[in-house]
Design a protein around this motif. Structure first.
Motif, mmCIF file in Angstrom:
data_model
loop_
_atom_site.group_PDB
_atom_site.id
_atom_site.type_symbol
_atom_site.label_atom_id
_atom_site.label_comp_id
_atom_site.label_asym_id
_atom_site.label_seq_id
_atom_site.Cartn_x
_atom_site.Cartn_y
_atom_site.Cartn_z
ATOM 1 N N LEU A 279 -21.240 -0.353 4.441
ATOM 2 C CA LEU A 279 -20.685 -1.296 3.464
ATOM 3 C C LEU A 279 -21.848 -2.086 2.873
ATOM 4 O O LEU A 279 -22.511 -2.835 3.575
ATOM 5 C CB LEU A 279 -19.717 -2.260 4.171
ATOM 6 C CG LEU A 279 -18.860 -3.129 3.269
ATOM 7 C CD1 LEU A 279 -17.761 -2.295 2.618
ATOM 8 C CD2 LEU A 279 -18.224 -4.263 4.061
ATOM 9 N N THR A 284 -18.880 0.652 -5.003
ATOM 10 C CA THR A 284 -17.837 0.155 -5.909
ATOM 11 C C THR A 284 -16.731 -0.507 -5.084
ATOM 12 O O THR A 284 -16.645 -0.296 -3.867
ATOM 13 C CB THR A 284 -17.186 1.325 -6.680
ATOM 14 O OG1 THR A 284 -16.547 2.179 -5.718
ATOM 15 C CG2 THR A 284 -18.206 2.118 -7.469
ATOM 16 N N GLN A 285 -15.901 -1.267 -5.781
ATOM 17 C CA GLN A 285 -14.813 -1.942 -5.082
ATOM 18 C C GLN A 285 -13.901 -0.928 -4.395
ATOM 19 O O GLN A 285 -13.463 -1.137 -3.260
ATOM 20 C CB GLN A 285 -14.025 -2.808 -6.076
ATOM 21 C CG GLN A 285 -13.026 -3.743 -5.409
ATOM 22 C CD GLN A 285 -13.694 -4.667 -4.381
ATOM 23 O OE1 GLN A 285 -14.757 -5.221 -4.645
ATOM 24 N NE2 GLN A 285 -13.100 -4.797 -3.199
ATOM 25 N N ALA A 286 -13.638 0.199 -5.088
ATOM 26 C CA ALA A 286 -12.732 1.200 -4.507
ATOM 27 C C ALA A 286 -13.324 1.756 -3.205
ATOM 28 O O ALA A 286 -12.613 1.924 -2.208
ATOM 29 C CB ALA A 286 -12.512 2.326 -5.508
ATOM 30 N N GLU A 287 -14.634 2.002 -3.216
ATOM 31 C CA GLU A 287 -15.284 2.521 -1.998
ATOM 32 C C GLU A 287 -15.191 1.505 -0.861
ATOM 33 O O GLU A 287 -14.923 1.843 0.282
ATOM 34 C CB GLU A 287 -16.767 2.819 -2.276
ATOM 35 C CG GLU A 287 -17.001 4.075 -3.071
ATOM 36 C CD GLU A 287 -18.461 4.212 -3.521
ATOM 37 O OE1 GLU A 287 -18.941 5.330 -3.585
ATOM 38 O OE2 GLU A 287 -19.110 3.164 -3.815
ATOM 39 N N ARG A 288 -15.400 0.267 -1.236
ATOM 40 C CA ARG A 288 -15.347 -0.785 -0.209
ATOM 41 C C ARG A 288 -13.945 -0.901 0.372
ATOM 42 O O ARG A 288 -13.773 -1.052 1.581
ATOM 43 C CB ARG A 288 -15.768 -2.130 -0.816
ATOM 44 C CG ARG A 288 -17.207 -2.138 -1.275
ATOM 45 C CD ARG A 288 -17.468 -3.313 -2.187
ATOM 46 N NE ARG A 288 -17.101 -4.551 -1.519
ATOM 47 C CZ ARG A 288 -17.969 -5.463 -1.102
ATOM 48 N NH1 ARG A 288 -19.242 -5.277 -1.302
ATOM 49 N NH2 ARG A 288 -17.573 -6.542 -0.498
ATOM 50 N N ASP A 289 -12.950 -0.818 -0.492
ATOM 51 C CA ASP A 289 -11.568 -0.913 -0.007
ATOM 52 C C ASP A 289 -11.267 0.217 0.972
ATOM 53 O O ASP A 289 -10.640 0.013 2.012
ATOM 54 C CB ASP A 289 -10.575 -0.847 -1.180
ATOM 55 C CG ASP A 289 -10.634 -2.124 -2.009
ATOM 56 O OD1 ASP A 289 -11.235 -3.109 -1.507
ATOM 57 O OD2 ASP A 289 -10.127 -2.134 -3.137
ATOM 58 N N ARG A 290 -11.741 1.418 0.613
ATOM 59 C CA ARG A 290 -11.489 2.573 1.494
ATOM 60 C C ARG A 290 -12.072 2.316 2.878
ATOM 61 O O ARG A 290 -11.436 2.542 3.893
ATOM 62 C CB ARG A 290 -12.132 3.828 0.894
ATOM 63 C CG ARG A 290 -11.126 4.739 0.226
ATOM 64 C CD ARG A 290 -11.653 6.154 0.073
ATOM 65 N NE ARG A 290 -12.947 6.245 -0.580
ATOM 66 C CZ ARG A 290 -13.116 6.182 -1.907
ATOM 67 N NH1 ARG A 290 -12.078 6.000 -2.712
ATOM 68 N NH2 ARG A 290 -14.308 6.279 -2.439
ATOM 69 N N MET A 292 -12.805 -0.540 4.305
ATOM 70 C CA MET A 292 -12.086 -1.599 5.019
ATOM 71 C C MET A 292 -10.771 -1.087 5.587
ATOM 72 O O MET A 292 -10.371 -1.445 6.694
ATOM 73 C CB MET A 292 -11.818 -2.785 4.075
ATOM 74 C CG MET A 292 -13.048 -3.551 3.697
ATOM 75 S SD MET A 292 -14.072 -3.952 5.102
ATOM 76 C CE MET A 292 -12.936 -4.950 6.036
ATOM 77 N N ASN A 293 -10.110 -0.226 4.804
ATOM 78 C CA ASN A 293 -8.847 0.323 5.312
ATOM 79 C C ASN A 293 -9.070 1.178 6.546
ATOM 80 O O ASN A 293 -8.274 1.159 7.481
ATOM 81 C CB ASN A 293 -8.146 1.144 4.221
ATOM 82 C CG ASN A 293 -7.565 0.207 3.186
ATOM 83 O OD1 ASN A 293 -7.329 -0.978 3.481
ATOM 84 N ND2 ASN A 293 -7.363 0.688 1.968
ATOM 85 N N ARG A 296 -9.564 -1.243 9.419
ATOM 86 C CA ARG A 296 -8.297 -1.902 9.804
ATOM 87 C C ARG A 296 -7.344 -0.910 10.440
ATOM 88 O O ARG A 296 -6.648 -1.231 11.400
ATOM 89 C CB ARG A 296 -7.635 -2.539 8.581
ATOM 90 C CG ARG A 296 -8.423 -3.718 8.059
ATOM 91 C CD ARG A 296 -7.548 -4.687 7.283
ATOM 92 N NE ARG A 296 -8.373 -5.747 6.754
ATOM 93 C CZ ARG A 296 -8.928 -5.737 5.548
ATOM 94 N NH1 ARG A 296 -8.723 -4.737 4.726
ATOM 95 N NH2 ARG A 296 -9.677 -6.741 5.158
ATOM 96 N N LEU A 313 -15.437 -11.150 3.920
ATOM 97 C CA LEU A 313 -14.686 -10.024 4.477
ATOM 98 C C LEU A 313 -13.870 -10.524 5.660
ATOM 99 O O LEU A 313 -14.371 -11.261 6.490
ATOM 100 C CB LEU A 313 -15.749 -9.044 4.931
ATOM 101 C CG LEU A 313 -15.395 -7.654 5.287
ATOM 102 C CD1 LEU A 313 -16.473 -6.773 4.690
ATOM 103 C CD2 LEU A 313 -15.425 -7.529 6.769
#
Ligand code: AMP
Length: 555
Positions: A279, A284-290, A292-293, A296, A313
């Motif tokens: 991270l 990109t934001q989309a990569e970061r979201d992936r 994080m998911n 989690r 975060l």
């Protein structure tokens, strides 16, 4: 939006340098950089209190590079950086070269223990920045190979170390040859009175940069078990994988300094079967979201992140924070470990410390008023025990599942073998493929590194040495006298023996080993005669000159 000083682009650096920093994966300036760079860009003198690991090298290197002229440049250096040891000189020169590549900066490191001819050639071709140890720089000045008349900046890096290593005379000699109109920068981990005196003598109304200590009171640090592991840089990834294998965090963040470090460590961990995700600010934001998911959802156990990327975060089930390096400011350490141990839960903070970063750990301890104990790196036996314990747990769980097929095999085998042996063999097979090695232990603190020119005459002219310098202590019952004249003053062993035997009641036979280096000599004498010899030599002359004489600090 970050305030300007929190971003490199707000510091006033030229675009080529911003590109270089971005390529190196630096996401934001460290505190010492945010404070020092704008002041240095205005040309002011500066005294900075900063230890290794704070990012002090870039703090002085970037303004130097920023001032280099575009296009063809002259032959003589514009900046001189003085450093106490050859190791530091090499490191600093490398760093400046990296930052200055896009500007075509010509950087040369000059230090003792290395043939001088290549240095002479490089100097005659022309350089922009010279980084050197004081002994070797004086050498070049005396030969006329280094000319300081066009210098605009002089940096004294790790000034306290240079004074402790007895370089005061050399520093005075060098600073007396640089133009009056220059910028002088002094960085030092500590600021004892002798550094203050030095700053007063050589600096002109300097700005002082000492990173404000946030007032973190003892007891305010969250409930976190803190541990440090002392480890050589090349063994850090292996150590981390080992620690993770033993600790088995539910969810962890590993903090790295740069994007590159994040990427390469993530790859290294994946290669060791750790479910790690990178991270950093380059994603990109989309990569970061992936990512994080995945954390989690439990399909990743570990995030490898830069401070910038991890900011804001929110992972509430974090159990471990790992500092892959000691953070560049003690406050950052406190912020990072504040991510675990929340809401009364226990957290674990693990810090990997390279030998050179030990001082930074002390700053953190000072700030938090808590001791961070060093723990041994888990051994191969620890790792096996932990794996075996995990397998045992899994085995017991498996007892509740359908084992009909496996039972058939075991029943057949049990006709010829003891069932206990069979079970033990099955267990050992699970771990048979792991070929682990012990991770080298860092030996206890080395004595202060020797001066770069502390080489006996016999070792001259050979290949440059590597590894920690070895300075031998005196033989039993003997002590060493430091005499501030060496080969450069044409001192030979007979001069030293002659002076001692001539001025004291000692005979030549009572004098032990003699080392003559470029700028000083060390002579072994009976320990109980040390004071007499020092006094006598101070009152006399060697090679027609009065020279500094004192008991050697290592005696
Ligand atoms: P120093 O204190 O100068 O020895 O630097 C310590 C380490 O931090 C070096 O490995 C640098 O490459 C790295 N470093 C310096 N500044 C930054 C920054 N702004 N972001 C990330 N890493 C940095």
């Amino acid at each position: 939006m970050q305030p300007d000083g929190d971003r490199f682009s707000g510091l006033g650096l030229r675009p080529e340098l911003l590109d270089a920093l971005s390529a190196l994966g630096y996401e934001e300036p460290t505190p010492i950089q945010s404070e020092a760079i704008p002041a240095l860009l205005t040309g002011q003198d500066l005294v900075g209190q900063a230890a290794t690991g704070t990012g002090k090298t870039a703090a002085f290197a970037l303004p130097i590079l920023n001032a280099l002229a575009d296009g063809a440049r002259g032959k003589r250096p514009k900046a001189l950086v003085l450093a106490p040891t050859r190791e530091l000189a090499m490191q600093v020169a490398n760093a400046i070269e990296n930052y200055g590549r896009t500007l075509g900066a010509r950087v040369l490191a000059v230090y003792g223990g290395q043939p001088i001819t290549p240095q002479l050639k490089a100097l005659s071709r022309g350089v922009d920045v010279v980084v050197g140890t004081p002994g070797r720089v004086v050498d070049h000045l005396e030969r006329g190979s280094l000319k300081l008349d066009e210098l605009t900046t002089v940096v004294l890096d790790e000034a306290d170390e240079m004074l402790d290593m007895g370089f005061a005379d050399e520093l005075d000699a060098i600073l007396s040859q640089v133009p009056e109109q220059r910028q002088t920068v002094l960085f030092s981990a500590t600021l004892p009175p002798k550094i203050a005196r030095m700053a007063k003598k050589h600096l002109n109304d300097p700005v002082r940069v000492q990173i404000e200590r946030e007032n973190v009171l003892a007891g305010e640090t969250p409930k976190v078990t803190q541990t440090a592991h002392l480890v050589f840089r090349e063994n850090k990834a292996a150590t981390l994988a080992r620690v993770l294998a033993v600790q088995k965090p539910t969810a962890a963040i590993v903090f790295c300094r740069t994007r590159e470090e994040v990427d390469s460590l993530t790859e290294a961990l994946k290669g060791k079967d750790v479910r790690a995700e990178a991270l950093h600010g380059g994603m990109t934001q989309a990569e970061r979201d992936r990512v994080m998911n995945r954390l989690r959802g439990g399909t990743a156990d570990l995030l490898v992140a830069t401070d910038v990327a991890a900011r804001g975060l929110d992972v509430d089930h974090l159990t471990h924070v790992v500092n892959y390096n000691v953070p560049s400011a003690p406050e950052t350490y406190v912020h990072r470990i504040g991510r675990v141990g929340r809401a009364g839960r226990e957290g674990v903070a693990i810090t990997l410390v390279e030998p050179r970063e030990r001082r930074m750990v002390e700053s953190v301890e000072h700030l938090t008023k808590t001791k961070i104990p060093y723990a041994p790196i888990p051994s191969v036996a620890d790792l096996r025990a932990s794996r075996l314990a995990a397998t045992t747990g899994a085995l017991i769980e498996a007892l509740g599942t359908d084992l009909a097929d496996a039972r058939k095999v075991v029943t057949a085998l049990a006709k010829d073998h003891d069932p206990l042996d069979l079970a033990a063999a099955a267990l050992s097979l699970v771990h048979a493929s792991t070929e682990e090695q012990e991770i080298p232990v860092v030996p206890p603190r080395q004595p202060r590194p020797e001066r770069d020119d502390a080489r006996p005459s016999t070792s001259r002219g050979g290949a440059p040495r590597t590894g920690p310098p070895q300075r031998k202590g005196p033989a039993a019952g003997m002590a060493k006298v430091y005499i501030g004249a060496g080969r450069a003053a044409k001192v030979a062993p007979k001069d030293l023996v002659g002076a001692i035997a001539g001025e004291t009641h000692l005979s030549g036979k009572q004098i032990g080993s003699i080392e003559i280096t470029e700028r000083f000599s060390l002579v072994e004498v009976p320990a109980n005669e040390l004071d007499t010899v020092v006094k006598a030599l101070r009152a006399s002359v060697i090679k027609g000159r009065k020279v500094p004489v004192r008991p050697d600090r290592d005696s």
